[in-house]
Design a protein around this motif. Structure first.
Motif, PDB file in Angstrom:
ATOM      1  N   GLU A  14      -4.728 -12.365  -6.470  1.00 12.65           N
ATOM      2  CA  GLU A  14      -3.378 -13.037  -7.025  1.00 12.65           C
ATOM      3  C   GLU A  14      -2.514 -12.276  -8.199  1.00 12.65           C
ATOM      4  O   GLU A  14      -1.512 -12.137  -8.243  1.00 12.65           O
ATOM      5  CB  GLU A  14      -3.385 -14.151  -7.363  1.00 12.65           C
ATOM      6  CG  GLU A  14      -2.707 -15.253  -8.306  1.00 12.65           C
ATOM      7  CD  GLU A  14      -2.487 -16.586  -8.011  1.00 12.65           C
ATOM      8  OE1 GLU A  14      -1.815 -17.356  -9.388  1.00 12.65           O
ATOM      9  OE2 GLU A  14      -3.786 -17.365  -7.880  1.00 12.65           O
ATOM     10  N   ALA A  15      -3.703 -12.065  -9.193  1.00 11.50           N
ATOM     11  CA  ALA A  15      -3.690 -10.359  -9.569  1.00 11.50           C
ATOM     12  C   ALA A  15      -3.103  -9.392  -9.441  1.00 11.50           C
ATOM     13  O   ALA A  15      -1.900  -9.016 -10.294  1.00 11.50           O
ATOM     14  CB  ALA A  15      -4.637 -10.945 -10.881  1.00 11.50           C
ATOM     15  N   GLU A  16      -3.007  -9.156  -8.370  1.00 12.59           N
ATOM     16  CA  GLU A  16      -2.324  -8.182  -7.753  1.00 12.59           C
ATOM     17  C   GLU A  16      -1.225  -8.302  -6.990  1.00 12.59           C
ATOM     18  O   GLU A  16      -0.799  -7.698  -7.108  1.00 12.59           O
ATOM     19  CB  GLU A  16      -3.935  -6.915  -6.856  1.00 12.59           C
ATOM     20  CG  GLU A  16      -5.149  -6.755  -8.188  1.00 12.59           C
ATOM     21  CD  GLU A  16      -6.224  -6.511  -7.063  1.00 12.59           C
ATOM     22  OE1 GLU A  16      -5.553  -6.130  -5.985  1.00 12.59           O
ATOM     23  OE2 GLU A  16      -6.999  -6.782  -7.292  1.00 12.59           O
ATOM     24  N   ARG A  17      -1.127  -8.881  -6.460  1.00  9.73           N
ATOM     25  CA  ARG A  17       0.466  -9.372  -5.768  1.00  9.73           C
ATOM     26  C   ARG A  17       1.404  -9.229  -6.960  1.00  9.73           C
ATOM     27  O   ARG A  17       2.220  -9.941  -7.296  1.00  9.73           O
ATOM     28  CB  ARG A  17       0.703 -10.712  -5.245  1.00  9.73           C
ATOM     29  CG  ARG A  17      -0.905 -11.381  -4.124  1.00  9.73           C
ATOM     30  CD  ARG A  17      -0.086 -12.443  -3.754  1.00  9.73           C
ATOM     31  NE  ARG A  17      -1.565 -12.946  -3.643  1.00  9.73           N
ATOM     32  CZ  ARG A  17      -2.149 -13.946  -3.672  1.00  9.73           C
ATOM     33  NH1 ARG A  17      -1.142 -15.181  -3.835  1.00  9.73           N
ATOM     34  NH2 ARG A  17      -3.229 -14.476  -3.325  1.00  9.73           N
ATOM     35  N   ILE A  18       1.688  -8.106  -7.303  1.00  8.93           N
ATOM     36  CA  ILE A  18       2.572  -7.950  -8.041  1.00  8.93           C
ATOM     37  C   ILE A  18       3.459  -6.095  -6.911  1.00  8.93           C
ATOM     38  O   ILE A  18       3.124  -5.368  -6.760  1.00  8.93           O
ATOM     39  CB  ILE A  18       2.928  -6.848  -9.173  1.00  8.93           C
ATOM     40  CG1 ILE A  18       1.877  -8.028 -10.159  1.00  8.93           C
ATOM     41  CG2 ILE A  18       3.791  -6.717 -10.193  1.00  8.93           C
ATOM     42  CD1 ILE A  18       0.806  -7.422 -11.722  1.00  8.93           C
ATOM     43  N   GLY A  49       3.917 -16.187  -3.225  1.00  8.80           N
ATOM     44  CA  GLY A  49       3.043 -16.045  -4.859  1.00  8.80           C
ATOM     45  C   GLY A  49       3.133 -14.508  -4.975  1.00  8.80           C
ATOM     46  O   GLY A  49       2.554 -14.658  -5.872  1.00  8.80           O
ATOM     47  N   ILE A  50       3.866 -13.608  -4.377  1.00  5.70           N
ATOM     48  CA  ILE A  50       4.057 -12.420  -4.794  1.00  5.70           C
ATOM     49  C   ILE A  50       5.069 -11.982  -6.505  1.00  5.70           C
ATOM     50  O   ILE A  50       6.627 -12.266  -6.034  1.00  5.70           O
ATOM     51  CB  ILE A  50       4.880 -11.427  -3.619  1.00  5.70           C
ATOM     52  CG1 ILE A  50       3.799 -11.241  -2.847  1.00  5.70           C
ATOM     53  CG2 ILE A  50       4.991 -10.247  -4.343  1.00  5.70           C
ATOM     54  CD1 ILE A  50       4.428 -10.856  -1.360  1.00  5.70           C
ATOM     55  N   GLN A  51       4.586 -11.597  -7.466  1.00  7.97           N
ATOM     56  CA  GLN A  51       5.200 -11.919  -8.178  1.00  7.97           C
ATOM     57  C   GLN A  51       6.804 -10.234  -8.034  1.00  7.97           C
ATOM     58  O   GLN A  51       6.060  -9.052  -7.924  1.00  7.97           O
ATOM     59  CB  GLN A  51       4.330 -11.487 -10.284  1.00  7.97           C
ATOM     60  CG  GLN A  51       3.870 -11.831 -10.008  1.00  7.97           C
ATOM     61  CD  GLN A  51       2.884 -12.081 -10.720  1.00  7.97           C
ATOM     62  OE1 GLN A  51       3.871 -11.357 -12.198  1.00  7.97           O
ATOM     63  NE2 GLN A  51       1.436 -12.215 -10.888  1.00  7.97           N
ATOM     64  N   ILE A  52       7.374 -10.129  -9.317  1.00  9.47           N
ATOM     65  CA  ILE A  52       8.862  -9.309  -8.878  1.00  9.47           C
ATOM     66  C   ILE A  52       9.353  -8.590 -10.406  1.00  9.47           C
ATOM     67  O   ILE A  52       9.132  -9.669 -10.615  1.00  9.47           O
ATOM     68  CB  ILE A  52       9.701  -9.436  -7.915  1.00  9.47           C
ATOM     69  CG1 ILE A  52       9.373 -10.350  -6.009  1.00  9.47           C
ATOM     70  CG2 ILE A  52      10.692  -8.535  -7.667  1.00  9.47           C
ATOM     71  CD1 ILE A  52      10.667 -11.142  -5.489  1.00  9.47           C
ATOM     72  N   ARG A  53       9.231  -7.123 -10.276  1.00  6.42           N
ATOM     73  CA  ARG A  53       9.248  -6.627 -11.708  1.00  6.42           C
ATOM     74  C   ARG A  53      10.485  -5.330 -11.008  1.00  6.42           C
ATOM     75  O   ARG A  53      10.506  -4.788 -10.271  1.00  6.42           O
ATOM     76  CB  ARG A  53       8.451  -5.945 -12.121  1.00  6.42           C
ATOM     77  CG  ARG A  53       7.465  -6.703 -12.696  1.00  6.42           C
ATOM     78  CD  ARG A  53       6.209  -6.299 -13.431  1.00  6.42           C
ATOM     79  NE  ARG A  53       4.789  -7.151 -14.261  1.00  6.42           N
ATOM     80  CZ  ARG A  53       3.989  -6.879 -14.226  1.00  6.42           C
ATOM     81  NH1 ARG A  53       3.475  -6.023 -14.976  1.00  6.42           N
ATOM     82  NH2 ARG A  53       3.274  -8.039 -15.321  1.00  6.42           N
ATOM     83  N   GLY A  67       0.589  -2.791  -3.700  1.00  6.37           N
ATOM     84  CA  GLY A  67      -0.858  -2.551  -3.410  1.00  6.37           C
ATOM     85  C   GLY A  67      -0.888  -0.356  -3.581  1.00  6.37           C
ATOM     86  O   GLY A  67      -0.706   0.126  -4.688  1.00  6.37           O
ATOM     87  N   THR A  68      -1.419   0.021  -2.247  1.00  6.15           N
ATOM     88  CA  THR A  68      -1.437   1.735  -2.170  1.00  6.15           C
ATOM     89  C   THR A  68       0.003   2.009  -2.083  1.00  6.15           C
ATOM     90  O   THR A  68      -0.431   3.067  -1.540  1.00  6.15           O
ATOM     91  CB  THR A  68      -3.265   1.680  -1.525  1.00  6.15           C
ATOM     92  OG1 THR A  68      -2.612   1.121   0.003  1.00  6.15           O
ATOM     93  CG2 THR A  68      -4.179   0.700  -2.160  1.00  6.15           C
TER      94      THR A  68
END
Length: 227
Positions: free
Chosen positions: A105-109, A135-139, A173-174
């Motif tokens: 969850e903490a890496e879903r940005i 549950g993906i955060q968007i910036r 991700g990568t």
């Protein structure tokens, strides 16, 4: 416009039955059967649904036939010249979804530079909603003059308009991806490059974070629709 032969070939490539394709495209099973047999002249809207179902499953229709496209190679490039008439950005968004939903969850940005909500077609809007539902955060970093913001204001930062370029880039991700040859008049990119490399992604993510922490937040939105 995709043809009955292409639909059959794409189904075979994915190992889908007519029923599975119909379910994925949200159309009636007899419609798929009749189209493939040449008994039904489908509407453009019906073909669009079938096309998008394949596109989101990694199938692309080229001038030479049908191909399965993966974004897991170290460097992936594809263009409108190779895949005429296809929504390349929609394919990238599906890869964003598939990549990030499997992470902790903490890496879903999802970091996105200069998206333009107001000119996003319905298919793009729905795909972004699908990304959010995982549950993906968007910036987002957008033009300071852009007030048509469909997400929460806290998801945006404003870049000075003299530094704004209408070319989307993103980190997830990568992977680091960028679009080429897009404009306000033609928002659909002419080409997309995806680099699947952890060091490259982390370098771009670091640059993005510096901008995110220093650029101002928007104070209002004029968007008539929300994600």
């Amino acid at each position: 416009m995709i043809t009955p032969d292409q639909i059959r070939a794409a189904r075979a490539l994915k190992g889908w039955s007519q029923t599975e394709l119909a379910n994925r495209a949200n159309v009636a099973v007899p419609s798929i059967a009749n189209i493939e047999l040449g008994k039904q002249k489908p509407s453009a809207q019906l073909l669009d649904k079938i096309y998008e179902a394949f596109l989101l499953a990694g199938i692309v229709f080229t001038k030479h036939g049908v191909e399965k496209r993966s974004f897991d190679e170290r460097i992936t490039t594809f263009s409108q010249e190779d895949f005429p008439g296809q929504n390349l950005y929609l394919s990238v968004l599906e890869d964003v979804y598939l990549t990030l939903k499997e992470l902790p969850e903490a890496e879903r940005i999802w970091y996105v530079f200069v998206p333009i909500d107001e000119i996003s077609p319905p298919a793009i809007v729905e795909q972004i909603r699908k990304i959010r539902s995982a549950g993906i955060q968007i910036r987002n970093i957008v033009n300071e003059d852009d007030t048509y913001l469909m997400g929460d204001l806290g998801e945006y930062r404003l870049i000075p308009k003299n530094l704004f370029v209408n070319s989307i880039s993103m980190v997830y991700g990568t992977k680091f991806a960028m679009t080429l040859d897009s404009s306000f008049e033609k928002p659909e990119p002419g080409a997309v490059i995806i680099i699947n490399d952890e060091n490259a992604a982390n370098a771009q993510r670091g640059i993005f974070e510096v901008l995110w922490q220093t650029l101002p937040k928007p104070k209002k939105s004029t968007a008539r629709e929300k994600y």
